[in-house]
Design a protein around this motif. Structure first.
Motif, PDB file in Angstrom:
ATOM      1  N   ILE A 177     -25.405  23.480 -25.400  1.00  0.00           N
ATOM      2  CA  ILE A 177     -25.995  23.646 -23.285  1.00  0.00           C
ATOM      3  C   ILE A 177     -24.460  23.210 -22.965  1.00  0.00           C
ATOM      4  O   ILE A 177     -24.653  24.745 -22.130  1.00  0.00           O
ATOM      5  N   ILE A 178     -23.556  23.019 -22.960  1.00  0.00           N
ATOM      6  CA  ILE A 178     -22.595  22.814 -21.606  1.00  0.00           C
ATOM      7  C   ILE A 178     -22.059  24.504 -21.780  1.00  0.00           C
ATOM      8  O   ILE A 178     -21.791  25.264 -21.154  1.00  0.00           O
ATOM      9  N   PHE A 179     -21.518  24.883 -22.751  1.00  0.00           N
ATOM     10  CA  PHE A 179     -20.435  26.151 -23.725  1.00  0.00           C
ATOM     11  C   PHE A 179     -21.535  27.712 -23.822  1.00  0.00           C
ATOM     12  O   PHE A 179     -21.274  28.166 -23.638  1.00  0.00           O
ATOM     13  N   MET A 180     -22.654  26.950 -24.319  1.00  0.00           N
ATOM     14  CA  MET A 180     -23.723  28.453 -24.495  1.00  0.00           C
ATOM     15  C   MET A 180     -24.764  28.471 -23.366  1.00  0.00           C
ATOM     16  O   MET A 180     -25.286  29.501 -22.861  1.00  0.00           O
ATOM     17  N   ALA A 181     -26.126  27.362 -23.725  1.00  0.00           N
ATOM     18  CA  ALA A 181     -26.790  27.549 -22.907  1.00  0.00           C
ATOM     19  C   ALA A 181     -26.763  27.752 -20.735  1.00  0.00           C
ATOM     20  O   ALA A 181     -27.285  29.002 -20.621  1.00  0.00           O
ATOM     21  N   ILE A 182     -25.745  26.974 -20.945  1.00  0.00           N
ATOM     22  CA  ILE A 182     -25.929  27.372 -19.559  1.00  0.00           C
ATOM     23  C   ILE A 182     -25.284  28.517 -18.315  1.00  0.00           C
ATOM     24  O   ILE A 182     -26.083  29.315 -17.807  1.00  0.00           O
ATOM     25  N   PRO A 183     -24.306  28.924 -19.634  1.00  0.00           N
ATOM     26  CA  PRO A 183     -23.585  30.289 -19.502  1.00  0.00           C
ATOM     27  C   PRO A 183     -24.742  31.576 -19.630  1.00  0.00           C
ATOM     28  O   PRO A 183     -24.832  33.023 -18.576  1.00  0.00           O
ATOM     29  N   VAL A 184     -25.400  31.708 -20.865  1.00  0.00           N
ATOM     30  CA  VAL A 184     -26.375  32.194 -20.332  1.00  0.00           C
ATOM     31  C   VAL A 184     -27.546  32.333 -20.231  1.00  0.00           C
ATOM     32  O   VAL A 184     -28.167  33.796 -19.538  1.00  0.00           O
ATOM     33  N   ILE A 185     -27.726  31.424 -20.181  1.00  0.00           N
ATOM     34  CA  ILE A 185     -29.347  31.497 -19.162  1.00  0.00           C
ATOM     35  C   ILE A 185     -28.487  31.638 -17.586  1.00  0.00           C
ATOM     36  O   ILE A 185     -29.573  32.399 -16.580  1.00  0.00           O
ATOM     37  N   PHE A 186     -27.722  31.856 -17.085  1.00  0.00           N
ATOM     38  CA  PHE A 186     -27.090  31.789 -15.555  1.00  0.00           C
ATOM     39  C   PHE A 186     -27.356  33.100 -16.011  1.00  0.00           C
ATOM     40  O   PHE A 186     -27.701  34.239 -15.335  1.00  0.00           O
ATOM     41  N   ALA A 187     -26.320  33.872 -17.137  1.00  0.00           N
ATOM     42  CA  ALA A 187     -26.246  35.604 -17.171  1.00  0.00           C
ATOM     43  C   ALA A 187     -27.748  36.399 -17.722  1.00  0.00           C
ATOM     44  O   ALA A 187     -27.797  36.948 -16.266  1.00  0.00           O
ATOM     45  N   GLU A 188     -28.829  36.001 -17.881  1.00  0.00           N
ATOM     46  CA  GLU A 188     -30.010  35.709 -18.121  1.00  0.00           C
ATOM     47  C   GLU A 188     -30.484  35.625 -16.733  1.00  0.00           C
ATOM     48  O   GLU A 188     -31.843  37.120 -16.824  1.00  0.00           O
ATOM     49  N   THR A 189     -30.853  34.996 -16.619  1.00  0.00           N
ATOM     50  CA  THR A 189     -31.657  34.778 -14.880  1.00  0.00           C
ATOM     51  C   THR A 189     -30.751  36.473 -13.825  1.00  0.00           C
ATOM     52  O   THR A 189     -31.775  36.731 -13.130  1.00  0.00           O
ATOM     53  N   ILE A 190     -29.484  36.132 -13.362  1.00  0.00           N
ATOM     54  CA  ILE A 190     -28.839  36.620 -12.644  1.00  0.00           C
ATOM     55  C   ILE A 190     -29.219  38.440 -13.783  1.00  0.00           C
ATOM     56  O   ILE A 190     -29.674  39.816 -12.818  1.00  0.00           O
ATOM     57  N   THR A 191     -29.172  38.781 -14.316  1.00  0.00           N
ATOM     58  CA  THR A 191     -30.343  39.877 -15.093  1.00  0.00           C
ATOM     59  C   THR A 191     -31.143  40.217 -14.738  1.00  0.00           C
ATOM     60  O   THR A 191     -31.735  41.974 -14.343  1.00  0.00           O
ATOM     61  N   VAL A 192     -31.846  38.751 -15.301  1.00  0.00           N
ATOM     62  CA  VAL A 192     -33.859  39.556 -15.126  1.00  0.00           C
ATOM     63  C   VAL A 192     -34.017  39.652 -13.141  1.00  0.00           C
ATOM     64  O   VAL A 192     -34.278  40.702 -13.295  1.00  0.00           O
ATOM     65  N   THR A 193     -32.880  38.649 -12.149  1.00  0.00           N
ATOM     66  CA  THR A 193     -33.260  38.864 -10.769  1.00  0.00           C
ATOM     67  C   THR A 193     -33.033  40.485 -10.915  1.00  0.00           C
ATOM     68  O   THR A 193     -33.555  40.954  -9.896  1.00  0.00           O
ATOM     69  N   GLU A 194     -31.603  40.842 -11.548  1.00  0.00           N
ATOM     70  CA  GLU A 194     -31.407  42.218 -10.596  1.00  0.00           C
ATOM     71  C   GLU A 194     -31.888  42.838 -10.725  1.00  0.00           C
ATOM     72  O   GLU A 194     -32.208  44.163 -10.616  1.00  0.00           O
ATOM     73  N   PHE A 195     -32.968  43.038 -11.864  1.00  0.00           N
ATOM     74  CA  PHE A 195     -33.668  44.051 -12.599  1.00  0.00           C
ATOM     75  C   PHE A 195     -35.283  44.208 -11.227  1.00  0.00           C
ATOM     76  O   PHE A 195     -34.897  45.318 -10.962  1.00  0.00           O
ATOM     77  N   PHE A 196     -35.351  43.156 -10.512  1.00  0.00           N
ATOM     78  CA  PHE A 196     -36.561  43.420  -9.902  1.00  0.00           C
ATOM     79  C   PHE A 196     -35.669  43.666  -8.229  1.00  0.00           C
ATOM     80  O   PHE A 196     -36.580  44.515  -7.794  1.00  0.00           O
ATOM     81  N   ILE A 197     -34.038  43.394  -8.320  1.00  0.00           N
ATOM     82  CA  ILE A 197     -33.535  43.896  -6.731  1.00  0.00           C
ATOM     83  C   ILE A 197     -33.530  45.281  -6.540  1.00  0.00           C
ATOM     84  O   ILE A 197     -33.639  46.037  -5.820  1.00  0.00           O
ATOM     85  N   LEU A 198     -32.715  45.592  -7.840  1.00  0.00           N
ATOM     86  CA  LEU A 198     -32.631  47.294  -8.133  1.00  0.00           C
ATOM     87  C   LEU A 198     -33.732  48.545  -8.272  1.00  0.00           C
ATOM     88  O   LEU A 198     -34.258  49.330  -7.682  1.00  0.00           O
ATOM     89  N   PHE A 199     -34.666  47.779  -8.717  1.00  0.00           N
ATOM     90  CA  PHE A 199     -36.626  48.565  -9.171  1.00  0.00           C
ATOM     91  C   PHE A 199     -37.062  48.635  -8.046  1.00  0.00           C
ATOM     92  O   PHE A 199     -37.398  49.479  -7.438  1.00  0.00           O
ATOM     93  N   GLY A 200     -37.006  46.930  -7.465  1.00  0.00           N
ATOM     94  CA  GLY A 200     -37.695  46.955  -6.827  1.00  0.00           C
ATOM     95  C   GLY A 200     -36.828  47.542  -4.791  1.00  0.00           C
ATOM     96  O   GLY A 200     -37.136  47.142  -3.920  1.00  0.00           O
TER      97      GLY A 200
END
Length: 161
Positions: free
Chosen positions: A19-42
């Protein structure tokens, strides 16, 4: 089966290290990426979604910097000094994992307004996207090499198995 130090770190102290070394950083990065797509395309550079994206970016950058500050002196340096790497795939896995700090820390600094102040809004969005993409690339390289059994690779001069 022999494991890379990357996989050993994730496998130890279950489920907390995972959780500490993989899940949290990767979930953050994937959340940023998905929201980034909505921000960029919208083309929606203001509002709640952008604020959420900014908060996630800052937290991810500061969080991963903490991981780097912890692991570099406690794992990377001792493994190198003592020649305890499990072949070159181990070095690649751990090295690429730790290199994530070169993408997430600037991402946080960008959203804190510390770097790229003179860039246009579009320039900042492009840099933001490049940084989060860079992190995802190095994180996935670390995961792929981290899952390799070092015994199938063979020896590396000067490295213990």
């Amino acid at each position: 089966m022999s494991m890379t130090h990357y996989m050993s770190l994730l496998a130890d102290n279950q489920p907390w290290n995972l959780i500490i070394f993989m899940a949290i950083p990767v979930i953050f990065a994937e959340t940023i990426t998905v929201t980034e797509f909505f921000i960029l395309f919208g083309k929606n550079t203001q509002g709640g979604l952008r604020s959420f994206n900014r908060i996630c970016s800052i937290l991810a950058g500061l969080y991963f910097t903490g991981i780097f500050i912890y692991l570099f002196p406690t794992a990377f340096i001792p493994l190198t000094v003592n020649g305890e790497w499990h072949t070159w795939v181990d070095v690649v896995a751990v090295g690429f994992y730790l290199s994530g700090v070169f993408f997430l820390l600037p991402l946080a600094l960008l959203d804190l307004g510390i770097i790229a102040r003179n860039r246009s809004a579009e320039g900042k969005l492009k840099l933001h996207f490049i940084l989060v993409s860079g992190f995802l690339i190095v994180a996935h390289i670390a995961m792929i090499f981290g899952m390799v059994n070092p015994e199938i690779i063979g020896g590396m001069a000067g490295m213990n198995h």
